[in-house]
Design a protein around this motif. Structure first.
Motif, PDB file in Angstrom:
ATOM      1  N   VAL A  55       0.887  -1.163   0.000  1.00  9.83           N
ATOM      2  CA  VAL A  55       0.000   0.000   0.000  1.00  9.83           C
ATOM      3  C   VAL A  55       0.930   1.218   0.000  1.00  9.83           C
ATOM      4  O   VAL A  55       1.533   1.554   1.014  1.00  9.83           O
ATOM      5  CB  VAL A  55      -0.931   0.000   1.230  1.00  9.83           C
ATOM      6  N   THR A  56       1.093   1.798  -1.186  1.00 13.33           N
ATOM      7  CA  THR A  56       2.142   2.805  -1.368  1.00 13.33           C
ATOM      8  C   THR A  56       1.567   4.216  -1.449  1.00 13.33           C
ATOM      9  O   THR A  56       0.354   4.412  -1.378  1.00 13.33           O
ATOM     10  CB  THR A  56       2.937   2.547  -2.668  1.00 13.33           C
ATOM     11  N   GLY A  57       2.449   5.160  -1.628  1.00 15.90           N
ATOM     12  CA  GLY A  57       2.043   6.551  -1.818  1.00 15.90           C
ATOM     13  C   GLY A  57       3.021   7.208  -2.775  1.00 15.90           C
ATOM     14  O   GLY A  57       3.893   6.545  -3.336  1.00 15.90           O
ATOM     15  N   ARG A  58       2.885   8.505  -2.925  1.00 17.15           N
ATOM     16  CA  ARG A  58       3.794   9.244  -3.808  1.00 17.15           C
ATOM     17  C   ARG A  58       5.245   9.070  -3.363  1.00 17.15           C
ATOM     18  O   ARG A  58       5.520   8.980  -2.175  1.00 17.15           O
ATOM     19  CB  ARG A  58       3.445  10.728  -3.762  1.00 17.15           C
ATOM     20  N   GLY A  59       6.150   9.008  -4.321  1.00 19.74           N
ATOM     21  CA  GLY A  59       7.582   8.965  -3.991  1.00 19.74           C
ATOM     22  C   GLY A  59       8.076   7.589  -3.584  1.00 19.74           C
ATOM     23  O   GLY A  59       9.162   7.459  -3.019  1.00 19.74           O
ATOM     24  N   LYS A  60       7.303   6.537  -3.844  1.00 18.65           N
ATOM     25  CA  LYS A  60       7.693   5.189  -3.407  1.00 18.65           C
ATOM     26  C   LYS A  60       8.062   4.276  -4.587  1.00 18.65           C
ATOM     27  O   LYS A  60       8.101   3.052  -4.449  1.00 18.65           O
ATOM     28  CB  LYS A  60       6.560   4.561  -2.579  1.00 18.65           C
ATOM     29  N   PHE A  99       1.846  -6.964  -5.684  1.00 21.12           N
ATOM     30  CA  PHE A  99       0.778  -6.067  -6.146  1.00 21.12           C
ATOM     31  C   PHE A  99       0.962  -4.708  -5.468  1.00 21.12           C
ATOM     32  O   PHE A  99       1.575  -4.618  -4.400  1.00 21.12           O
ATOM     33  CB  PHE A  99      -0.599  -6.626  -5.762  1.00 21.12           C
ATOM     34  N   PHE A 100       0.394  -3.688  -6.080  1.00 22.73           N
ATOM     35  CA  PHE A 100       0.500  -2.337  -5.512  1.00 22.73           C
ATOM     36  C   PHE A 100      -0.851  -1.645  -5.542  1.00 22.73           C
ATOM     37  O   PHE A 100      -1.617  -1.821  -6.492  1.00 22.73           O
ATOM     38  CB  PHE A 100       1.488  -1.483  -6.320  1.00 22.73           C
ATOM     39  N   VAL A 101      -1.114  -0.859  -4.510  1.00 21.93           N
ATOM     40  CA  VAL A 101      -2.282   0.021  -4.531  1.00 21.93           C
ATOM     41  C   VAL A 101      -1.840   1.320  -3.866  1.00 21.93           C
ATOM     42  O   VAL A 101      -0.967   1.307  -2.987  1.00 21.93           O
ATOM     43  CB  VAL A 101      -3.500  -0.625  -3.819  1.00 21.93           C
ATOM     44  N   ARG A 102      -2.367   2.446  -4.317  1.00 26.39           N
ATOM     45  CA  ARG A 102      -1.962   3.721  -3.725  1.00 26.39           C
ATOM     46  C   ARG A 102      -2.920   4.115  -2.613  1.00 26.39           C
ATOM     47  O   ARG A 102      -4.143   4.058  -2.793  1.00 26.39           O
ATOM     48  CB  ARG A 102      -1.973   4.825  -4.791  1.00 26.39           C
ATOM     49  N   GLN A 103      -2.352   4.488  -1.476  1.00 22.98           N
ATOM     50  CA  GLN A 103      -3.145   5.111  -0.405  1.00 22.98           C
ATOM     51  C   GLN A 103      -3.118   6.608  -0.721  1.00 22.98           C
ATOM     52  O   GLN A 103      -2.083   7.253  -0.591  1.00 22.98           O
ATOM     53  CB  GLN A 103      -2.502   4.827   0.953  1.00 22.98           C
ATOM     54  N   LYS A 104      -4.239   7.121  -1.168  1.00 30.22           N
ATOM     55  CA  LYS A 104      -4.208   8.477  -1.735  1.00 30.22           C
ATOM     56  C   LYS A 104      -4.156   9.581  -0.694  1.00 30.22           C
ATOM     57  O   LYS A 104      -3.837  10.715  -0.998  1.00 30.22           O
ATOM     58  CB  LYS A 104      -5.411   8.663  -2.665  1.00 30.22           C
ATOM     59  N   GLN A 105      -4.521   9.245   0.547  1.00 31.76           N
ATOM     60  CA  GLN A 105      -4.429  10.231   1.624  1.00 31.76           C
ATOM     61  C   GLN A 105      -3.778   9.563   2.832  1.00 31.76           C
ATOM     62  O   GLN A 105      -4.066   8.387   3.102  1.00 31.76           O
ATOM     63  CB  GLN A 105      -5.829  10.683   2.054  1.00 31.76           C
ATOM     64  N   ALA A 106      -2.946  10.289   3.560  1.00 33.50           N
ATOM     65  CA  ALA A 106      -2.279   9.724   4.736  1.00 33.50           C
ATOM     66  C   ALA A 106      -3.230   9.786   5.932  1.00 33.50           C
ATOM     67  O   ALA A 106      -3.132  10.675   6.769  1.00 33.50           O
ATOM     68  CB  ALA A 106      -0.998  10.498   5.020  1.00 33.50           C
ATOM     69  N   LEU A 107      -4.174   8.837   5.980  1.00 35.28           N
ATOM     70  CA  LEU A 107      -5.197   8.885   7.026  1.00 35.28           C
ATOM     71  C   LEU A 107      -4.933   7.883   8.153  1.00 35.28           C
ATOM     72  O   LEU A 107      -5.772   7.707   9.023  1.00 35.28           O
ATOM     73  CB  LEU A 107      -6.585   8.639   6.419  1.00 35.28           C
ATOM     74  N   GLY A 108      -3.768   7.210   8.114  1.00 34.29           N
ATOM     75  CA  GLY A 108      -3.423   6.315   9.216  1.00 34.29           C
ATOM     76  C   GLY A 108      -3.330   4.854   8.808  1.00 34.29           C
ATOM     77  O   GLY A 108      -3.719   4.458   7.704  1.00 34.29           O
ATOM     78  N   LEU A 109      -2.800   4.036   9.746  1.00 35.91           N
ATOM     79  CA  LEU A 109      -2.568   2.610   9.472  1.00 35.91           C
ATOM     80  C   LEU A 109      -3.875   1.876   9.161  1.00 35.91           C
ATOM     81  O   LEU A 109      -3.927   1.041   8.252  1.00 35.91           O
ATOM     82  CB  LEU A 109      -1.860   1.977  10.688  1.00 35.91           C
ATOM     83  N   ALA A 116      -6.518  -2.415   1.263  1.00 34.74           N
ATOM     84  CA  ALA A 116      -6.199  -3.784   0.823  1.00 34.74           C
ATOM     85  C   ALA A 116      -7.446  -4.667   0.720  1.00 34.74           C
ATOM     86  O   ALA A 116      -7.353  -5.855   0.407  1.00 34.74           O
ATOM     87  CB  ALA A 116      -5.220  -4.422   1.809  1.00 34.74           C
ATOM     88  N   LYS A 117      -8.609  -4.080   0.958  1.00 35.36           N
ATOM     89  CA  LYS A 117      -9.850  -4.876   1.052  1.00 35.36           C
ATOM     90  C   LYS A 117     -10.067  -5.769  -0.192  1.00 35.36           C
ATOM     91  O   LYS A 117     -10.321  -6.970  -0.068  1.00 35.36           O
ATOM     92  CB  LYS A 117     -11.025  -3.920   1.242  1.00 35.36           C
ATOM     93  N   GLU A 118      -9.972  -5.187  -1.372  1.00 37.17           N
ATOM     94  CA  GLU A 118     -10.252  -5.955  -2.598  1.00 37.17           C
ATOM     95  C   GLU A 118      -9.197  -7.040  -2.814  1.00 37.17           C
ATOM     96  O   GLU A 118      -9.498  -8.146  -3.251  1.00 37.17           O
ATOM     97  CB  GLU A 118     -10.315  -5.033  -3.822  1.00 37.17           C
ATOM     98  N   PHE A 119      -7.943  -6.728  -2.502  1.00 32.29           N
ATOM     99  CA  PHE A 119      -6.850  -7.703  -2.649  1.00 32.29           C
ATOM    100  C   PHE A 119      -7.074  -8.899  -1.725  1.00 32.29           C
ATOM    101  O   PHE A 119      -6.901 -10.043  -2.107  1.00 32.29           O
ATOM    102  CB  PHE A 119      -5.521  -7.019  -2.325  1.00 32.29           C
TER     103      PHE A 119
END
Ligand code: G1P
Length: 288
Positions: A55-60, A99-109, A116-119
């Motif tokens: 579960v990634t974000g920008r810059g990863k 696999f990768f998915v982007r966490q679009k907002q830093a809202l916490g763990l 990751a729900k769909e995965f």
């Protein structure tokens, strides 16, 4: 059902490790010659995990590249006959299905896990946090999976920490069932010392069940204004029993500069390739 899937939340900005993490993902900082995240992926794979979701974000991007083939590098190593190095870089891309998915907002763990729900679907799954590097005779996640096999319920990695440090962790009230095995009765995220129910801290390895997702979907923000996994686990514990595994092994908090330094020294002392030269150097420095 066997646990085959693991979720790695890696969107965090690594603010405890600036300026190194300004443009490099903290997960890519190397302990000697291997990025932190690779140690954790190796632990997951050694524990039987076959599919990994970052579960990634920008810059990863560097994490994606690390677990992909590096065509130019592989061709160069092949041409030069560097077969050991070639094998090493190739096998990184083949360790698991990634696999990768982007966490679009830093809202916490908790929010990262919800991504990751769909995965995950309807299966039990593992969560591994990359700051915790655990040097253990049996991989830490494998130890949690042994407990999972007995109870078929969520399992958290636990470690007794000095009370002065408890407010850096999720903390549990628990009933000991066997050597290293607990039933978790209550959880609190980063309590003040006086509010901490024990010195048992949650460390970054979890086995979770899909029942966590509907809870995370309407979980209100908690500590630090973030959607906390610990708060969702409190609610899950009302529906399913949750267990704890006080794992055997040495944990390094590599999200912290001092923890990272200790881990580097520890790993270097274990490396045969330095042939005692590192021990000699440390002895010489400490005697000055
Ligand atoms: C997270 C969890 C915390 C847990 C810790 C383990 O906190 O929220 O409950 O004890 O990981 O490393 P973080 O360190 O990401 O703030």
């Amino acid at each position: 059902m066997r646990v085959k899937k693991a979720v790695f939340p890696v969107a965090g900005l690594g603010t405890r490790f600036l300026p190194a993490t300004k443009s490099t993902p903290k997960e890519m900082l190397p302990l000697i010659d291997k990025p932190l995240v690779q140690y954790v992926v190796e632990e997951a794979v050694a524990s039987g995990i076959e599919q990994i979701l970052f579960v990634t974000g920008r810059g990863k991007r560097a994490i994606e590249d690390h677990f992909d083939h590096a065509f130019e590098l592989e061709t160069l190593l092949e041409d030069k006959g560097k077969t050991a190095e070639l094998h090493e870089v190739r096998q990184i891309a083949e360790m698991a299905k990634i696999f990768f998915v982007r966490q679009k907002q830093a809202l916490g763990l908790g929010h990262a896990i919800l991504c990751a729900k769909e995965f995950v679907g309807a299966e039990p799954f593992a969560v591994l946090l990359g700051d915790d590097i655990i040097d253990a005779p049996v991989p830490c996640l494998g130890q949690l999976l042994d407990v999972y096999e007995s109870y078929r319920a969520p399992v958290l990695a636990l470690e007794k920490v000095p009370m002065v440090n408890i407010s850096s962790y999720g903390c549990v009230r628990a009933n000991q069932l066997a050597k290293r095995v607990y039933e978790v009765l209550d959880l609190v995220e980063k309590p003040a010392i006086i509010d901490a129910p024990s010195d048992l801290a949650i460390i970054g390895r979890y086995i979770l069940t899909p029942g966590i997702f509907p809870i995370l979907e309407d979980q209100a923000p908690g500590k630090g204004g973030e959607i906390q996994l610990t708060d969702a686990l409190v609610r899950l514990s009302k529906q399913e029993s949750i267990f704890g595994c006080q794992f055997e092994g040495l944990r390094h908090d590599c999200g912290d500069k001092l923890g990272f330094l200790k881990a580097t020294v520890d790993m270097a002392l274990k490396r045969d390739e330095f042939n005692g030269a590192f021990q000699d150097y440390l002895r010489m420095r400490l005697c000055r």
